[in-house]
Motif scaffolding. Structure first.
Motif, PDB file in Angstrom:
ATOM      1  N   SER A  20       0.521  -1.427  -0.138  1.00  0.00           N
ATOM      2  CA  SER A  20       0.111  -0.425   0.157  1.00  0.00           C
ATOM      3  C   SER A  20       0.862   1.077  -0.138  1.00  0.00           C
ATOM      4  CB  SER A  20      -0.856  -0.050   0.930  1.00  0.00           C
ATOM      5  OG  SER A  20      -1.952   0.988   0.940  1.00  0.00           O
ATOM      6  N   PHE A  21       1.891   1.213   0.596  1.00  0.00           N
ATOM      7  CA  PHE A  21       3.388   2.668   0.871  1.00  0.00           C
ATOM      8  C   PHE A  21       3.789   3.028  -0.597  1.00  0.00           C
ATOM      9  CE2 PHE A  21       6.864   4.298   1.512  1.00  0.00           C
ATOM     10  CZ  PHE A  21       6.657   5.314   2.257  1.00  0.00           C
ATOM     11  N   ILE A  39      -6.913   7.854  -4.164  1.00  0.00           N
ATOM     12  CA  ILE A  39      -6.161   6.930  -4.367  1.00  0.00           C
ATOM     13  C   ILE A  39      -6.025   6.467  -2.736  1.00  0.00           C
ATOM     14  CG2 ILE A  39      -4.096   8.173  -2.176  1.00  0.00           C
ATOM     15  CD1 ILE A  39      -4.347  10.905  -4.018  1.00  0.00           C
ATOM     16  N   SER A  40      -7.018   6.506  -2.523  1.00  0.00           N
ATOM     17  CA  SER A  40      -7.577   5.711  -1.023  1.00  0.00           C
ATOM     18  C   SER A  40      -8.477   4.315  -1.336  1.00  0.00           C
ATOM     19  CB  SER A  40      -8.839   6.218  -0.344  1.00  0.00           C
ATOM     20  OG  SER A  40      -8.474   7.534   0.609  1.00  0.00           O
ATOM     21  N   ALA A  41      -9.291   4.457  -2.270  1.00  0.00           N
ATOM     22  CA  ALA A  41      -9.113   3.115  -3.501  1.00  0.00           C
ATOM     23  C   ALA A  41      -8.070   2.707  -3.390  1.00  0.00           C
ATOM     24  CB  ALA A  41     -10.348   3.316  -4.310  1.00  0.00           C
ATOM     25  N   ALA A  45      -6.969  -1.094  -2.413  1.00  0.00           N
ATOM     26  CA  ALA A  45      -6.223  -2.680  -3.011  1.00  0.00           C
ATOM     27  C   ALA A  45      -4.940  -3.206  -2.747  1.00  0.00           C
ATOM     28  CB  ALA A  45      -6.977  -2.475  -4.369  1.00  0.00           C
ATOM     29  N   SER A  46      -4.152  -1.713  -2.885  1.00  0.00           N
ATOM     30  CA  SER A  46      -3.001  -2.600  -2.384  1.00  0.00           C
ATOM     31  C   SER A  46      -3.347  -3.168  -1.493  1.00  0.00           C
ATOM     32  CB  SER A  46      -1.477  -1.182  -2.508  1.00  0.00           C
ATOM     33  OG  SER A  46      -1.788  -0.856  -4.146  1.00  0.00           O
ATOM     34  N   LEU A  71     -11.932  -8.892  -2.380  1.00  0.00           N
ATOM     35  CA  LEU A  71     -11.361  -8.264  -1.257  1.00  0.00           C
ATOM     36  C   LEU A  71     -11.441  -7.274  -2.460  1.00  0.00           C
ATOM     37  CD1 LEU A  71      -8.776 -10.984   0.727  1.00  0.00           C
ATOM     38  CD2 LEU A  71     -10.309  -9.419   1.283  1.00  0.00           C
ATOM     39  N   LEU A  72     -10.633  -7.543  -3.166  1.00  0.00           N
ATOM     40  CA  LEU A  72     -10.877  -6.066  -4.414  1.00  0.00           C
ATOM     41  C   LEU A  72     -11.776  -5.822  -4.758  1.00  0.00           C
ATOM     42  CD1 LEU A  72      -7.734  -7.227  -7.559  1.00  0.00           C
ATOM     43  CD2 LEU A  72      -8.089  -6.087  -5.034  1.00  0.00           C
ATOM     44  N   LEU A  73     -13.470  -5.755  -4.146  1.00  0.00           N
ATOM     45  CA  LEU A  73     -14.541  -5.066  -4.599  1.00  0.00           C
ATOM     46  C   LEU A  73     -14.868  -4.967  -3.330  1.00  0.00           C
ATOM     47  CD1 LEU A  73     -17.259  -4.733  -6.127  1.00  0.00           C
ATOM     48  CD2 LEU A  73     -18.346  -6.801  -5.199  1.00  0.00           C
ATOM     49  N   ALA A  74     -14.407  -4.979  -2.289  1.00  0.00           N
ATOM     50  CA  ALA A  74     -14.676  -4.617  -0.558  1.00  0.00           C
ATOM     51  C   ALA A  74     -13.106  -3.198  -0.276  1.00  0.00           C
ATOM     52  CB  ALA A  74     -14.261  -5.530   0.147  1.00  0.00           C
ATOM     53  N   SER A  75     -12.371  -3.449  -0.969  1.00  0.00           N
ATOM     54  CA  SER A  75     -10.974  -2.428  -0.876  1.00  0.00           C
ATOM     55  C   SER A  75     -11.809  -1.278  -1.503  1.00  0.00           C
ATOM     56  CB  SER A  75      -9.417  -2.884  -0.972  1.00  0.00           C
ATOM     57  OG  SER A  75     -10.056  -3.597  -2.502  1.00  0.00           O
TER      58      SER A  75
END
Length: 107
Positions: A20-21, A39-41, A45-46, A71-75
């Motif tokens: 994510s970082f 950016i948050s999405a 996801a990352s 997980l990607l959908l939820a993220s």
């Protein structure tokens, strides 16, 4: 982390946070016009991709097929929600910081 979890949970947290970082750093370099929502999405996801990478190294690649799409959908949903909250709160926080002399407008 190690305080309330195990080495496995630390590994999952570290890889999720590291990926994510890295995505956040990449967004900072190439995504100058991106909104808080974008950016948050991407970072959410990352983070999940990093955690899936941890799971694959520990348990095998079968998990990618079963967990990654959900997980990607939820993220994307929750990352976007965080971005909307930032869109609403950052202007107010900038005003408070400016009035108290603690800072100005963020770039």
């Amino acid at each position: 982390g190690m305080l309330f979890g195990s080495a496995t949970s630390l590994y999952f947290s570290f890889l999720g946070g590291a990926v994510s970082f890295l995505a956040l750093c990449l967004m900072g370099r190439i995504g100058k016009g991106c909104s808080f929502v974008g950016i948050s999405a991407v970072c959410a996801a990352s983070h999940n991709i990093g955690q899936i990478l941890a799971a694959v190294t520990l348990f095998g690649p079968e998990l990618i097929r079963s967990y990654l799409p959900l997980l990607l959908l939820a993220s994307l949903v929750y990352g976007s929600a965080v971005g909307v909250i930032l869109n609403l709160s950052v202007p107010k926080l900038q005003g408070i910081l400016h009035r108290t002399g603690m800072g100005g407008k963020a770039e």
